[in-house]
Write a protein that holds these residues in place. Structure first.
Motif, short mmCIF file in Angstrom:
data_model
loop_
_atom_site.label_atom_id
_atom_site.label_comp_id
_atom_site.label_asym_id
_atom_site.label_seq_id
_atom_site.Cartn_x
_atom_site.Cartn_y
_atom_site.Cartn_z
N THR A 184 0.85 -1.18 0.00
CA THR A 184 0.00 0.00 0.00
C THR A 184 0.89 1.24 0.00
N PHE A 185 0.30 2.36 -0.43
CA PHE A 185 1.08 3.59 -0.47
C PHE A 185 1.43 4.06 0.94
N ALA A 186 0.51 3.85 1.90
CA ALA A 186 0.77 4.25 3.29
C ALA A 186 1.97 3.50 3.84
N ARG A 187 2.03 2.17 3.57
CA ARG A 187 3.17 1.40 4.08
C ARG A 187 4.46 1.84 3.41
N LYS A 188 4.37 2.19 2.13
CA LYS A 188 5.57 2.63 1.40
C LYS A 188 6.11 3.93 1.99
N ILE A 189 5.20 4.85 2.36
CA ILE A 189 5.63 6.11 2.98
C ILE A 189 6.32 5.83 4.32
N LYS A 190 5.71 4.94 5.12
CA LYS A 190 6.33 4.56 6.40
C LYS A 190 7.72 3.96 6.17
N GLU A 191 7.80 3.11 5.15
CA GLU A 191 9.07 2.45 4.83
C GLU A 191 10.15 3.47 4.52
N ILE A 192 9.81 4.49 3.73
CA ILE A 192 10.78 5.51 3.36
C ILE A 192 11.23 6.31 4.58
N ILE A 193 10.25 6.71 5.41
CA ILE A 193 10.58 7.49 6.62
C ILE A 193 11.49 6.68 7.54
N LEU A 194 11.11 5.44 7.80
CA LEU A 194 11.91 4.59 8.69
C LEU A 194 13.29 4.31 8.12
N THR A 195 13.36 4.12 6.81
CA THR A 195 14.66 3.87 6.18
C THR A 195 15.60 5.04 6.38
N LEU A 196 15.09 6.24 6.21
CA LEU A 196 15.92 7.44 6.41
C LEU A 196 16.38 7.53 7.87
N LYS A 197 15.48 7.17 8.81
CA LYS A 197 15.85 7.18 10.22
C LYS A 197 16.93 6.14 10.52
N VAL A 198 16.75 4.94 9.95
CA VAL A 198 17.72 3.86 10.16
C VAL A 198 19.08 4.26 9.61
N GLU A 199 19.09 4.83 8.41
CA GLU A 199 20.35 5.25 7.79
C GLU A 199 21.06 6.33 8.60
N LYS A 200 20.27 7.16 9.28
CA LYS A 200 20.84 8.24 10.09
C LYS A 200 21.45 7.72 11.38
N ASN A 201 20.89 6.63 11.90
CA ASN A 201 21.29 6.15 13.23
C ASN A 201 22.17 4.90 13.23
N ILE A 202 22.26 4.21 12.09
CA ILE A 202 23.00 2.96 12.04
C ILE A 202 23.97 3.00 10.87
N SER A 203 25.16 2.44 11.05
CA SER A 203 26.16 2.44 9.98
C SER A 203 25.74 1.49 8.86
N LYS A 204 26.32 1.72 7.68
CA LYS A 204 26.02 0.86 6.53
C LYS A 204 26.37 -0.60 6.82
N ASP A 205 27.53 -0.83 7.42
CA ASP A 205 27.95 -2.20 7.71
C ASP A 205 26.96 -2.88 8.67
N LYS A 206 26.46 -2.12 9.65
CA LYS A 206 25.51 -2.69 10.60
C LYS A 206 24.18 -3.01 9.91
N ILE A 207 23.74 -2.13 9.01
CA ILE A 207 22.51 -2.40 8.26
C ILE A 207 22.66 -3.67 7.44
N LEU A 208 23.80 -3.81 6.76
CA LEU A 208 24.05 -5.00 5.96
C LEU A 208 24.08 -6.24 6.84
N GLU A 209 24.69 -6.14 8.01
CA GLU A 209 24.74 -7.26 8.95
C GLU A 209 23.33 -7.67 9.38
N LEU A 210 22.52 -6.70 9.77
CA LEU A 210 21.15 -6.99 10.20
C LEU A 210 20.34 -7.61 9.06
#
Length: 310
Positions: free
Chosen positions: A145-171
């Motif tokens: 759904t478009f609502a879930r996609k918007i949430k996904e984008i917002i959360l992704t930006l938050k995750v990228e801001k708070n977690i390193s790339k290597d940690k994201i790849l590990e998770l």
């Protein structure tokens, strides 16, 4: 046109543009309010796993379970340093080649997917990065759904801001399904090849990366082994294009004979048939419903006769 006519036309144009500007402001404000009021999961809950109901595939009696999907999740968490560089590179090459360059959203891919979605009227294309895939698997439902996609984008930006790339790849590598009960790259490595993920070679890594897109369809125990081999070659070509390996290494890996062991499939009765049924269900109803919807599926297979045949 007379002077009076030009004045009248000017007033009409001013009125039209004023209306369009006001409508644009209203629409923008409405969208901003909608986004602001969306219920967004806490990024701090990354370790919370979604609980899904298992789907059960039965024989013709409805009593013998051939496959209890999701009931036996095998997962062993491993740090990024203990994962073969070939696995990391192969996964990035086929799933998100600009992973270390973008800020969580690959804008060209999103625009391309948006155009396809608008044309089809459905959310059939995602353009998702590794970060987005991780967020979807760990924090959100998989509803398209478009609502879930918007949430996904917002959360992704938050995750990228708070977690390193290597940690994201590990998770991500510890979270994703590889087929059957294999969740995470360590379980997949051990059950498919009898090795730790740190010991996986180039050809094996290309196969593992190939499974991510559609684990059931590309299952090495199923009916699409030729398609799996072609996707493995595609992964190797992508790795060569990105400079992860040289072309000679890619060609050698394409020719290498890779053996998949049957460990991890013991809980599945009549595995070839069961994998075919699961693949059919996923094509008809979608992977998410099959993995999380608690379906009860009765097939035509007579398992006692199957045992005798085996």
């Amino acid at each position: 046109m007379t002077k009076k006519g030009r004045k009248k036309l000017f007033k009409i144009l001013v009125g039209v543009f004023s209306f369009l500007f006001a409508a644009l402001l209203f629409t923008g404000a409405a969208v901003a309010f909608w986004i602001a009021t969306l219920k967004i999961p806490d990024v701090g809950s990354l370790n919370d796993l979604k609980i899904a109901q298992s789907t059960k595939i039965y024989d013709r009696t409805g009593k013998i379970i051939l496959w209890d999907i999701h009931s036996d999740v095998q997962r062993t968490l491993v740090p990024i340093a203990d994962i073969s560089r070939h696995i990391k590179n192969a996964t990035i090459a086929i799933e998100d080649s600009s992973f270390y360059q973008h800020g969580g959203i690959d804008v060209p891919s999103v625009l391309r997917a948006t155009l396809i979605n608008l044309k089809s009227g459905q959310l059939s294309q995602g353009g998702s990065t590794i970060s987005q895939q991780f967020v979807k698997n760990a924090l959100l439902t998989s509803d398209k759904t478009f609502a879930r996609k918007i949430k996904e984008i917002i959360l992704t930006l938050k995750v990228e801001k708070n977690i390193s790339k290597d940690k994201i790849l590990e998770l991500y590598l510890n979270e994703i399904p590889y087929g059957g009960s294999n969740y995470g790259v360590e379980a997949a490595s051990r059950n498919f090849f009898g090795k730790k993920s740190s010991d996986i070679n180039l050809a094996e890594a290309a196969y593992l990366a190939s499974l991510i897109k559609a684990p059931t369809y590309y299952s090495p125990y199923g009916n699409h082994q030729e398609e799996l081999a072609k996707r493995k070659d595609l992964v190797l070509n992508k790795m060569a294009e990105l400079g992860f390996i040289v072309p000679e290494e890619a060609e050698a890996a394409k020719k290498e004979k890779v053996i998949f062991i049957n460990k991890g499939q013991n809980s599945v009765k009549a595995p070839h048939f069961s994998i075919y049924i699961r693949s059919y269900l996923e094509e008809k109803y979608g992977q998410d419903l099959v993995e999380q919807g608690g379906l009860k599926v009765t097939t035509t297979l007579d398992y006692p006769l199957q045992e005798k045949a085996e």
